[in-house]
Each structure stands twice: as structure tokens, then as C-alpha cells.
Scaffold this motif. Sequence first.
Motif, PDB file in Angstrom:
ATOM      1  N   UNK A 184      33.508  44.925  35.358  1.00 10.32           N
ATOM      2  CA  UNK A 184      34.900  44.920  34.925  1.00 10.32           C
ATOM      3  C   UNK A 184      35.192  43.589  34.240  1.00 10.32           C
ATOM      4  N   UNK A 185      36.240  43.543  33.448  1.00 10.66           N
ATOM      5  CA  UNK A 185      36.601  42.299  32.765  1.00 10.66           C
ATOM      6  C   UNK A 185      37.073  41.298  33.814  1.00 10.66           C
ATOM      7  N   UNK A 186      36.491  40.112  33.786  1.00 14.33           N
ATOM      8  CA  UNK A 186      36.770  39.153  34.843  1.00 14.33           C
ATOM      9  C   UNK A 186      36.591  37.721  34.361  1.00 14.33           C
ATOM     10  N   UNK A 187      37.012  36.808  35.211  1.00 14.35           N
ATOM     11  CA  UNK A 187      36.740  35.386  35.039  1.00 14.35           C
ATOM     12  C   UNK A 187      35.943  34.932  36.252  1.00 14.35           C
ATOM     13  N   UNK A 188      34.797  34.309  36.012  1.00 14.47           N
ATOM     14  CA  UNK A 188      33.978  33.796  37.112  1.00 14.47           C
ATOM     15  C   UNK A 188      34.609  32.503  37.612  1.00 14.47           C
ATOM     16  N   UNK A 189      35.452  32.661  38.619  1.00 18.88           N
ATOM     17  CA  UNK A 189      36.279  31.553  39.107  1.00 18.88           C
ATOM     18  C   UNK A 189      35.510  30.736  40.146  1.00 18.88           C
ATOM     19  N   UNK A 190      35.290  29.451  39.881  1.00 24.59           N
ATOM     20  CA  UNK A 190      34.603  28.624  40.879  1.00 24.59           C
ATOM     21  C   UNK A 190      35.524  28.345  42.067  1.00 24.59           C
ATOM     22  N   UNK A 191      34.955  28.374  43.249  1.00 28.22           N
ATOM     23  CA  UNK A 191      35.713  28.064  44.463  1.00 28.22           C
ATOM     24  C   UNK A 191      35.210  26.745  45.044  1.00 28.22           C
ATOM     25  N   UNK A 192      36.157  25.852  45.326  1.00 28.06           N
ATOM     26  CA  UNK A 192      35.828  24.552  45.905  1.00 28.06           C
ATOM     27  C   UNK A 192      36.532  24.385  47.242  1.00 28.06           C
ATOM     28  N   UNK A 193      35.970  23.540  48.079  1.00 23.71           N
ATOM     29  CA  UNK A 193      36.578  23.296  49.387  1.00 23.71           C
ATOM     30  C   UNK A 193      37.782  22.366  49.269  1.00 23.71           C
ATOM     31  N   UNK A 194      37.761  21.433  48.324  1.00 21.61           N
ATOM     32  CA  UNK A 194      38.898  20.535  48.097  1.00 21.61           C
ATOM     33  C   UNK A 194      39.158  20.415  46.602  1.00 21.61           C
ATOM     34  N   UNK A 216      37.189  37.183  39.342  1.00 23.21           N
ATOM     35  CA  UNK A 216      38.592  37.559  39.438  1.00 23.21           C
ATOM     36  C   UNK A 216      38.982  38.440  38.255  1.00 23.21           C
ATOM     37  N   UNK A 217      39.641  39.570  38.514  1.00 27.26           N
ATOM     38  CA  UNK A 217      40.047  40.471  37.424  1.00 27.26           C
ATOM     39  C   UNK A 217      40.968  39.775  36.431  1.00 27.26           C
ATOM     40  N   UNK A 218      40.752  40.040  35.147  1.00 29.16           N
ATOM     41  CA  UNK A 218      41.538  39.385  34.100  1.00 29.16           C
ATOM     42  C   UNK A 218      41.567  40.266  32.862  1.00 29.16           C
ATOM     43  N   UNK A 219      42.658  40.197  32.117  1.00 27.53           N
ATOM     44  CA  UNK A 219      42.714  40.889  30.825  1.00 27.53           C
ATOM     45  C   UNK A 219      42.550  39.904  29.671  1.00 27.53           C
ATOM     46  N   UNK A 220      42.119  38.675  30.012  1.00 28.99           N
ATOM     47  CA  UNK A 220      41.842  37.646  29.011  1.00 28.99           C
ATOM     48  C   UNK A 220      40.362  37.292  29.067  1.00 28.99           C
TER      49      UNK A 220
END
Length: 238
Positions: A184-194, A216-220
Motif C-alpha cells: 500500500x502507499x506508505x511512508x517508512x517512518x523511523x521510530x526513535x526512543x527519544x 504509515x499509510x499516506x496519500x503523499x
Amino acid sequence: MLRFNRLLAIIRDSLVNLEKAVQGLQVMSREIEGVLSAMAVGQVPSHWKSKSYPSLKPLASYVSDLLDRLDMLQTWYEKGPPVCFWLSGFFFTPSFTTAALQNYARRNQLAIDTIGFDFEIMGMQPSDLSGPPESGIYVNGMFLEGCGWDAEKRLLAESRPKVLFEPGPVIWLKPCKLDELSSYQHYSCPMYRTAERRGVLATTGHSTNFVMFIRMPSNEPESHWTLRGVCMLLSLSE
């Protein structure tokens, strides 16, 4: 639990020794003086930080956050695992997510390097969940930085004016084979602890700050959010 117990022992010992030093019953060592100086300006003593989870919070917020984490673990111990896990509450988050993959790999007799997490947005409130998933884990407690969240469309959205952080949705981390990941169209969002967004490699091979990428789902297009520096955080600096 072991790491939290070690941290609590250090905090307890330093506070007991500080009280004795203030009363004149013990010599004010450099370590105790450092604890007193940090507490006087509302900062977490470096002696605590050396054995603590990463945190950029001031002292009052740090103590409140620590109590919330301990309450989560105590409730888990007394009542069993929750339906939705507060991902921010773990001492070392990558060990928890890796354990979820390992459980799935053992149950299905798969090599762990052939599986990964797929992601499904479940809404905003953990209380709306009727029970744990058949496989994987529900997680919450994340914050979005650099963007907003459209709860109705379940898509990334532009930031609201003067809003730096948005609460993230409840996400289902679904283990599956890498060749079976949904598209699906998405953004590979990095997750950080801080919010520091940087770390070093620990002896386990994991970063001390980076956790994972969440699709994360995105239309951009991805570049749209990359230029805005969008990421997920498990802990804010306030």
C-alpha cells in the motif's frame, strides 16, 4: 524487570546517602554532590542516567514517567499481559519487538530472518480493542513529529498550527513472511526512543535509540514526509 530493579536500587541508595550527607551523618562525596546539584536545577543526575533508559525529560517528568513504567509492569505481573502494550514503557524496546518475532517464528517453525512486521492501523483508543490479536501485538504510546494524523482516513496529514507532536494511533504489529508483506502507499517512518534521533550500536547489535521503520499509510509520496523530517517518538522531552 531486572534493569528497572537495578535503576531503582541506584536511585534509592543515592537518595538515602544524600539525606545522610545533608544531616551531617556521612561525608558529601563527589557523587552525592553531583546528585544534589542536578536535583537543585531540576535535572536527572548523571549517576542515574548511567543505568537508566534514554530520556531527555527534566527530573519531575522523569520521575513521573518512571512511575508509569513501573505501574505498567506491576499490572502486567499481577493481571497478566495487557491487550495493548504501551511501547514507550519498556526499558529496551527492540528486545520486546524482537521477542514478538521470535515467538511467531517458533510457533510456525520459521527462520527468524525470513519474517518481519506488517502493520495495520487499529484506531486511536486501546480501550476499543476487544482482545489480543491471534498473532503479533497491539502497541500504543507513540508520538508523531513533523506531521499530523487524520484519524478518520487513517492517513498521515499536515501538522496543525503550533502543534509539534501528535499522539500516534494504536498499531497492530503483525509478524509474517517477508514475501507476504501487504502492499500500500506508505511512508517508512523511523521510530526513535527519544527526540535526540541518534544513538550508538549496543553490544546486542541494536541502536540505543532507533527502534524500527513503520510503514504509515499516506496519500503523499515518501519524499513529502522525508523533507519534513517526520518520525515517531516513544518519549517526549517534557
